[in-house]
Design a protein around this motif. Sequence first.
Motif, PDB file in Angstrom:
ATOM      1  N   PHE A 148     -24.911 -37.152  -2.741  1.00 13.14           N
ATOM      2  CA  PHE A 148     -25.407 -38.593  -3.179  1.00 13.14           C
ATOM      3  C   PHE A 148     -26.244 -38.647  -4.392  1.00 13.14           C
ATOM      4  O   PHE A 148     -26.866 -39.811  -4.775  1.00 13.14           O
ATOM      5  CB  PHE A 148     -26.318 -39.113  -1.949  1.00 13.14           C
ATOM      6  N   LEU A 149     -26.380 -37.629  -5.168  1.00 12.11           N
ATOM      7  CA  LEU A 149     -26.902 -37.242  -6.407  1.00 12.11           C
ATOM      8  C   LEU A 149     -28.398 -37.671  -6.362  1.00 12.11           C
ATOM      9  O   LEU A 149     -28.979 -38.560  -6.970  1.00 12.11           O
ATOM     10  CB  LEU A 149     -26.161 -38.199  -7.308  1.00 12.11           C
ATOM     11  N   VAL A 150     -29.019 -37.185  -5.273  1.00  9.98           N
ATOM     12  CA  VAL A 150     -30.445 -37.396  -5.130  1.00  9.98           C
ATOM     13  C   VAL A 150     -31.237 -36.139  -4.763  1.00  9.98           C
ATOM     14  O   VAL A 150     -30.605 -35.216  -4.442  1.00  9.98           O
ATOM     15  CB  VAL A 150     -31.033 -38.389  -4.187  1.00  9.98           C
ATOM     16  N   PRO A 151     -32.506 -35.953  -5.306  1.00  6.49           N
ATOM     17  CA  PRO A 151     -33.081 -34.779  -5.063  1.00  6.49           C
ATOM     18  C   PRO A 151     -33.174 -34.463  -3.565  1.00  6.49           C
ATOM     19  O   PRO A 151     -32.786 -35.410  -2.721  1.00  6.49           O
ATOM     20  CB  PRO A 151     -34.467 -34.843  -5.421  1.00  6.49           C
TER      21      PRO A 151
ATOM     22  N   LYS B   2     -28.473 -46.884  -7.334  1.00  6.02           N
ATOM     23  CA  LYS B   2     -29.673 -46.374  -7.993  1.00  6.02           C
ATOM     24  C   LYS B   2     -30.384 -47.530  -8.978  1.00  6.02           C
ATOM     25  O   LYS B   2     -29.515 -48.231  -9.668  1.00  6.02           O
ATOM     26  CB  LYS B   2     -29.743 -45.131  -8.845  1.00  6.02           C
ATOM     27  N   LEU B  42     -37.388 -42.670  -3.418  1.00  2.00           N
ATOM     28  CA  LEU B  42     -37.934 -42.348  -4.987  1.00  2.00           C
ATOM     29  C   LEU B  42     -37.118 -41.150  -5.299  1.00  2.00           C
ATOM     30  O   LEU B  42     -37.037 -40.196  -4.629  1.00  2.00           O
ATOM     31  CB  LEU B  42     -39.391 -41.960  -4.899  1.00  2.00           C
ATOM     32  N   VAL B  43     -36.444 -41.035  -6.507  1.00  2.82           N
ATOM     33  CA  VAL B  43     -35.719 -40.380  -7.052  1.00  2.82           C
ATOM     34  C   VAL B  43     -36.321 -39.358  -8.262  1.00  2.82           C
ATOM     35  O   VAL B  43     -36.621 -38.479  -8.156  1.00  2.82           O
ATOM     36  CB  VAL B  43     -34.317 -40.703  -7.557  1.00  2.82           C
ATOM     37  N   ASP B  85     -33.291 -45.060  -5.205  1.00  5.02           N
ATOM     38  CA  ASP B  85     -31.993 -45.229  -4.694  1.00  5.02           C
ATOM     39  C   ASP B  85     -32.232 -45.888  -3.541  1.00  5.02           C
ATOM     40  O   ASP B  85     -32.822 -45.478  -2.570  1.00  5.02           O
ATOM     41  CB  ASP B  85     -31.606 -43.642  -4.502  1.00  5.02           C
TER      42      ASP B  85
END
Lengths: 418, 120
Positions: A148-151, B2, B42-43, B85
Amino acid sequence: MTGGAEVSELLRELAPQVLGTLVRRHAQFDACEDAVQEALLAAAVQWPGEGTPANPRGWLLTVASRRLVDQWRSEEARQRREASVAAMAPPGDDLAPAADDADQLPDRDDTLTLLFMCCHPELTGASQVALTLRAVGGLTTAEIARAFLVPETTMGQRISRAKQRIKATGATFSLPPAAERADRLRAVMQALYLIFNEGYTATSGPDLHRTELTSEAIRLTRAVHRLLPDDGEVGGLLALMLLTDSHRPARTRPDGSLVPLAEQDRSLWNQDFIREGVALLTDTLSRAPLGPYQLQAAIVAVHSEAPEAKDTDWPQILALYRLLERIAPNPMVTLNHAVAAAMVLGPKAGLDLLATLDADERVARHHRLAAVRAHLLEMAGDHAAARAGYQLAARRTTSIPEQRYLQERAARLTAGDG
Amino acid sequence: MKYILLIHVNPAALEALSEEERDELLRGHDAFHRAASESGELVDAVALADPANTVTVRVRGGIETATDGPYVEAKEHLAGWYLVDCESRERAIELAASIPDARLSALEVRPVMTQGGTEM
């Protein structure tokens, strides 16, 4: 010795079974879920080197139970521990292979119960998806975060928040009451379809590993279909995924740009998936009430069965969209309906349908409305308006490959005029 | 989806704040950071140095020039951003509204482009 890929496949198969057994025993979904995740990680590290144990399921159950006990012991100060430890079987019991006969049986129903729990209506779609992938799919938080391309910390928070929510609702580990089941199953299907689409829309570059989500969604939907073989919509959803995914090898160029359906090299389509999807759909349609997933699958099937774009049975597609619009109306269906109408009755019929969407705030500013209108205007020969429409759609989309495609279409018309 | 929440500030308005108000602003950012982290939305977060530290770079005819100062001189400047996101545009707006600068100046909410797409 077992390879890493085989191990991870086996682990993901076993994950919901082990979790189901544990939650039925101890009731604490959040703590059990953490314990299973730790056991899966331990297995992923140990098994490829040391070999898969004779009873992999029992191994996971033992390790997860120990983690659970450790966790409770470390919370000694807490009062709750007393009750929990008292209620659970002595940990030594888990070491004996035949300690609990139920543990040796595949807990087929647990997968479904877990899915209902993970797709609880109190959770947002994103949380349902994340929790489903971890608790039922057996993926690690890191894998889900990457997809999901998040940290990882962001995804970890999302998962733990989702588990807290479930705990707060007081949900017990059991199938929802019969009266709620249809709605709850719809939520499960929606989450599975969301996972599928998240992976399917991936095109290239950094997004490529997201395609794993597509196969994960298909795997989970297969499991639900095995458990509920008579539910037509579950069969329809599985067929829809297979048929849609059959086009994947042809829908992007190596550079990640999108190839419209009409221009795809159909020899690249996955014929096994098409055959399986069509067979599934035929079976479903013959014995279950019609629903939106089945209809959408039927539409993709008609496209999939045309050897060339020009052979597409558009009247059949138009009839299916009319039906879909009747049983599950929504503006995105109208958009596709307009394309089919244009192919059968001419661009004017399609443009008239689109005009009905201009007042619909759900879609009036959506790039797809502008894109479809541009396409139909191009069909009608109004190149100036079509070009403006493609440009408008290109400004509105938030997808880089779509923007590129729309800019190309606009540029093509400019060149054609010159 | 996002979204980036761009924080635009007016330095004059910031300087006019009392120490107490400034503390409150910082506490507001801490609170936002914590809440958006805990909700798993929060990203990333970035605070930018004052435009007094900005260098604007141009290449013209293959020749590079670097001049001190921002590209666009304005009363307001971009002070930082939060990348979130979240579920919907409405939620992104709600998050932006809970950032203290929304009360002092304004925030811009912009969707982030994705690599994914659907053929048409």
